[in-house]
Each structure stands twice: as C-alpha cells, then as structure tokens.
Design a protein around this motif. Structure first.
Motif, PDB file in Angstrom:
ATOM      1  N   SER A   1       0.828  -1.209   0.000  1.00  0.00           N
ATOM      2  CA  SER A   1       0.000   0.000   0.000  1.00  0.00           C
ATOM      3  C   SER A   1       0.862   1.259   0.000  1.00  0.00           C
ATOM      4  O   SER A   1       0.453   2.291  -0.520  1.00  0.00           O
ATOM      5  N   TYR A   2       2.031   1.161   0.614  1.00  0.00           N
ATOM      6  CA  TYR A   2       2.930   2.307   0.714  1.00  0.00           C
ATOM      7  C   TYR A   2       4.290   2.007   0.090  1.00  0.00           C
ATOM      8  O   TYR A   2       5.317   2.438   0.590  1.00  0.00           O
ATOM      9  N   TRP A   3       4.304   1.307  -1.028  1.00  0.00           N
ATOM     10  CA  TRP A   3       5.557   0.932  -1.668  1.00  0.00           C
ATOM     11  C   TRP A   3       6.399   2.148  -2.024  1.00  0.00           C
ATOM     12  O   TRP A   3       7.625   2.111  -1.955  1.00  0.00           O
ATOM     13  N   TYR A   4       5.768   3.249  -2.407  1.00  0.00           N
ATOM     14  CA  TYR A   4       6.477   4.467  -2.800  1.00  0.00           C
ATOM     15  C   TYR A   4       7.200   5.099  -1.610  1.00  0.00           C
ATOM     16  O   TYR A   4       8.092   5.923  -1.794  1.00  0.00           O
ATOM     17  N   PHE A   5       6.826   4.734  -0.394  1.00  0.00           N
ATOM     18  CA  PHE A   5       7.556   5.160   0.793  1.00  0.00           C
ATOM     19  C   PHE A   5       8.612   4.134   1.180  1.00  0.00           C
ATOM     20  O   PHE A   5       9.770   4.478   1.428  1.00  0.00           O
ATOM     21  N   HIS A   6       8.214   2.868   1.245  1.00  0.00           N
ATOM     22  CA  HIS A   6       9.097   1.833   1.779  1.00  0.00           C
ATOM     23  C   HIS A   6      10.300   1.534   0.888  1.00  0.00           C
ATOM     24  O   HIS A   6      11.406   1.340   1.409  1.00  0.00           O
ATOM     25  N   LEU A   7      10.117   1.458  -0.409  1.00  0.00           N
ATOM     26  CA  LEU A   7      11.246   1.103  -1.289  1.00  0.00           C
ATOM     27  C   LEU A   7      12.345   2.165  -1.297  1.00  0.00           C
ATOM     28  O   LEU A   7      13.511   1.828  -1.080  1.00  0.00           O
ATOM     29  N   PRO A   8      12.029   3.457  -1.518  1.00  0.00           N
ATOM     30  CA  PRO A   8      13.116   4.449  -1.435  1.00  0.00           C
ATOM     31  C   PRO A   8      13.735   4.526  -0.040  1.00  0.00           C
ATOM     32  O   PRO A   8      14.953   4.682   0.094  1.00  0.00           O
TER      33      PRO A   8
END
Length: 102
Positions: A6-13
């Motif tokens: 759901s928050y991949w754009y936060f977790h990956l970077p």
C-alpha cells in the motif's frame, strides 16, 4: 504484507537509502582497520555500493576534509534525505500512519 504494498512508494526508497546509509557506516568502521585499496570482495562491495554517494558528497565538501569525515557527512546527508522524504509524504497525507484528513 498488504501494508507494505500500500505504501511501496515510501518503503522502497526508504529501504534503499537506509541500506546505502548503513553500508556507508560499515565502510567507515571497516576503513579504520583496512587500507583504502584493499582487494577483499567485502570491501569492494562496500565501495561499489557507496562510491557514487561519496563522490557526490566529496564534490560538495571542501577538499581539505579527510575521507572518514566525508563518509560521516554522506551518512548524515542520507539520514536527512530519509527524514525529509518522510516529512514530505507525511505532510501530503501519503506516509504510513498519516491521516488523509490533514
């Protein structure tokens, strides 16, 4: 698992920045015990992961600073970047734990 995607754009970077930051700290600590041109595969891995960041920070810092100081500044810049990215997403209501009503 759903929370992660759901928050991949936060977790990956955040994960990539954290990995490089901790690798910089590992390179700093290991650098006290080994020469800079050591040919060990672990040392080469540390250098491969961190050299681009160190080069960018070296460009921004005065040349009189020693390499360990540049590594410390690089880790601090990455920590600040991680925090800034979180604050930006939190203020936009896009970070994990942020409410959409703010």
């Amino acid at each position: 698992m759903n929370e992660f995607w759901s928050y991949w754009y936060f977790h990956l970077p955040n994960f990539v920045l954290a990995a490089v930051m901790y690798t910089l700290i590992g390179r700093l600590v290991l650098g006290f015990f080994v020469p800079e041109n050591w040919d060990n595969f672990i040392w080469r891995g540390f250098r491969f992961v961190t050299d681009h960041v160190v080069r960018a920070v070296r460009y921004l810092t005065p040349e009189v600073l020693a390499q360990p100081v540049v590594l410390i500044f690089a880790a601090l810049w990455l920590m600040a970047l991680r925090l800034g990215y979180f604050v930006m997403l939190f203020n936009a209501g896009l970070a994990p734990g942020a409410t959409a009503g703010n």
